[in-house]
Write an enzyme that holds these catalytic residues in place. Structure first.
Site, mmCIF file in Angstrom:
data_model
loop_
_atom_site.group_PDB
_atom_site.id
_atom_site.type_symbol
_atom_site.label_atom_id
_atom_site.label_comp_id
_atom_site.label_asym_id
_atom_site.label_seq_id
_atom_site.Cartn_x
_atom_site.Cartn_y
_atom_site.Cartn_z
ATOM 1 N N ARG A 267 0.769 -1.204 0.177
ATOM 2 C CA ARG A 267 0.180 -0.106 -0.111
ATOM 3 C C ARG A 267 0.818 1.304 -0.042
ATOM 4 N NH1 ARG A 267 -4.981 -1.929 4.230
ATOM 5 N NH2 ARG A 267 -5.367 -3.753 2.964
ATOM 6 N N ARG B 123 1.747 1.236 10.619
ATOM 7 C CA ARG B 123 1.545 1.804 9.231
ATOM 8 C C ARG B 123 2.433 1.579 8.247
ATOM 9 N NH1 ARG B 123 -3.671 4.508 9.214
ATOM 10 N NH2 ARG B 123 -3.110 5.523 7.304
ATOM 11 N N GLU C 63 -7.098 -0.122 15.081
ATOM 12 C CA GLU C 63 -7.586 -1.006 14.231
ATOM 13 C C GLU C 63 -6.735 -2.156 13.672
ATOM 14 O OE1 GLU C 63 -9.470 0.642 10.798
ATOM 15 O OE2 GLU C 63 -9.341 -1.351 9.602
ATOM 16 N N SER D 102 -10.478 -5.827 9.790
ATOM 17 C CA SER D 102 -11.587 -4.874 9.096
ATOM 18 C C SER D 102 -12.449 -6.133 8.575
ATOM 19 C CB SER D 102 -11.124 -3.986 8.184
ATOM 20 O OG SER D 102 -12.248 -3.378 7.584
ATOM 21 N N ARG E 178 0.578 -5.349 11.963
ATOM 22 C CA ARG E 178 -0.230 -4.958 13.453
ATOM 23 C C ARG E 178 -0.470 -6.025 14.344
ATOM 24 N NH1 ARG E 178 -4.544 -0.269 11.242
ATOM 25 N NH2 ARG E 178 -2.941 0.886 10.180
#
Length: 431
Positions: A263, A278, A350, A353, A392
């Site tokens: 990403r 991140r 988070e 998801s 994460r």
RNA sequence: GCUGAGGUAGCCUAGCCCGGCAAGGCGCCAGCCUUGAAAGCUGGUGGCGUUCGCGCCACGGGAGUUCAAAUCUCCCCCUCAGCGCCA
């Protein structure tokens, strides 16, 4: 893409759903689509009629010539048709493309249970598991823990590849693999089939699975090729059956994707910037399901329960939130996030998801549901949920289970995948 | 990367040279027959539009020639085989 047929037959229902997003753009868009659709249908009738006339004249020319009695009159009329048809078809195609471009911008219809809210601060907490530890001040961030162990290279990664990249080294690499293997075993025990998908996709299937605005912000493109690095295995898994008819008796298909994810967008960082929370690339085990429309609400709960089970067995406190209208995005009809407790940050962040995309992805990908050769095709539903993402997932374990001496206790369930080891500790000899 | 062969409905295949309403088989669905099933027989079996009569589209994609293209011409994509390269 939402169902055009539903939009024609029950425009009020669609409009009411879109109105819940409290963004007048969507209601306006809906009116435009309906108007454009009317124009297209009128134009289609015009060009259909010209084609009908052409077919009729051509047939008569063929017949009359075969009989040796050609008609100059008919042949003269036939010659006028191609030009007229070209113009009519150009208009029809333009109207169709205009309609579809508008249609694709309409977001999915939301489930009635989605709460209203402006952004992620208004997501609704549904449940909390475990006891969030209260004092974080004395703890190290996961990035500091890694550096203390000598198991990460952030400075050197920046030099080699830029910000947002990292080298892992030593036993934490095994922990990364252990976490993936643990999640994968949990899923296969629950009926999922592991899938190692392509890590690059062509643009056409990509447009079927994701929001186009996100696409430009997030995707890495391979230069000189029609290929994009996947942002999640959700995307190649969704595209697996594009253009196919799925046998309704075989569903649901429960797939467990294992892949790296790439990403571009990494956005802002808060406290404890250094680390792997991140980043531009990470590993992920993903749940993905194709199912009959009536089954998707139940399966969404199944996927959420599976993801919760991963963090329960690891012993990481978390909470589940119902994502609100403002944070939902365009593809999902309903979404749960699981937020793990990061003790150093004293915050839930988070890590999972979990979305029901209903028929939105499948329709764009041309996937249908039914029996081959039998009429009455439906569009299947697709759902996806993280099982564990090891950036994460690793980060929260490092933070949660760090010890005062700098070592990290390995959760029980991961030890079998770590040769029985119970902790990560600094190697004696420095490489 | 090179050479060759291919791409026709859910699947398999014919038609392509030589332009004139896409033929057939399998599978599937319904009906008939049967105590039931199979076999057999009949019909159906893609997409879009529709005034529900029907019309249009669909032969990998696009462009061209033509009154008319699965068929002729050009460009592109994909698959397979052989060769080359290769962890």
């Amino acid at each position: 893409m939402i169902d055009l047929d539903l939009l024609r037959k029950e425009p009020t229902k669609v409009e009411e759903n879109l109105a819940r997003r409290k963004n007048p753009v969507y209601v306006r868009l809906l009116a435009e689509v309906r108007q454009q659709d009317e124009l297209w249908r009128a134009s289609l009738r015009t060009s259909d009629e010209l084609r009908r006339r052409r077919n009729d004249l051509s047939r008569r020319i063929g017949e009359s010539r075969a009989e040796g009695t050609p008609s100059a009159e008919i042949e003269a009329e036939a010659k006028t048709i191609p030009d007229a048809l070209r113009a009519a078809e150009a208009q029809e195609t333009e109207l169709l493309h205009a309609r579809d471009a508008l249609l694709k911008r309409i977001p999915n219809l939301m489930d009635d249970s989605v709460p209203f809210g402006a952004d992620d601060s208004e997501n609704v907490v549904l449940s909390t598991w475990g006891r969030p530890n209260a004092d974080g001040a004395s703890l190290k961030s996961h990035g500091e823990v890694l550096e203390g162990l000598g198991m990460a290279e952030f400075e050197r990664a920046r030099r080699a590849s830029g910000a947002g990249f990292y080298y892992l080294r030593g036993d934490v690499v095994l922990l990364d693999l252990a976490l993936q293997r643990f999640a994968l075993d949990l899923l296969t025990q629950r009926g999922f089939t592991p899938v190692a998908p392509p890590y690059m996709l062509r643009r056409a299937p990509y447009e079927g699975v994701t929001d186009l605005a996100d696409f430009e912000n997030v995707m890495y493109k391979v230069e000189g090729e029609d290929l994009y690095l996947i942002a999640t295995s959700e995307h190649p898994l969704a595209a697996l059956y594009q253009g196919e008819i799925l046998d309704e008796d075989q569903l649901p298909f429960r797939l467990a994707g294992v892949s790296p994810c790439f990403r571009k967008e990494i956005g802002g960082h808060g406290v404890d910037q250094k680390g792997i929370f991140r980043v531009h690339q990470f590993q992920k085990v993903e749940q993905f399901v194709f199912c009959r429309p009536e089954d998707s609400p139940t399966i969404l709960e199944e996927l959420r329960a599976n993801a919760e089970e991963v963090f329960r067995q690891l012993g990481v406190p978390y909470r589940v939130v119902n994502v609100c209208t403002g944070d939902l995005g365009t593809v999902a009809a309903k979404k749960y996030d699981i937020e793990a407790w990061f003790p150093r940050q004293q915050a839930f962040r988070e890590v999972v998801s979990c979305s029901n995309c209903t028929d939105y992805q499948a329709r764009r990908l041309g996937i249908r549901l039914g029996k081959a050769g039998r009429p009455g095709k439906l569009v299947p539903h697709t759902l996806n949920s993280t099982a564990v993402a090891t950036s994460r997932g690793l980060a929260v374990i490092l933070e949660q289970f760090q010890q005062p001496d700098g070592s990290v206790t390995i959760p029980d369930v991961l030890r079998p995948y770590m040769g029985g080891r119970s902790s990560l500790a600094r190697a004696v000899a420095k490489a």
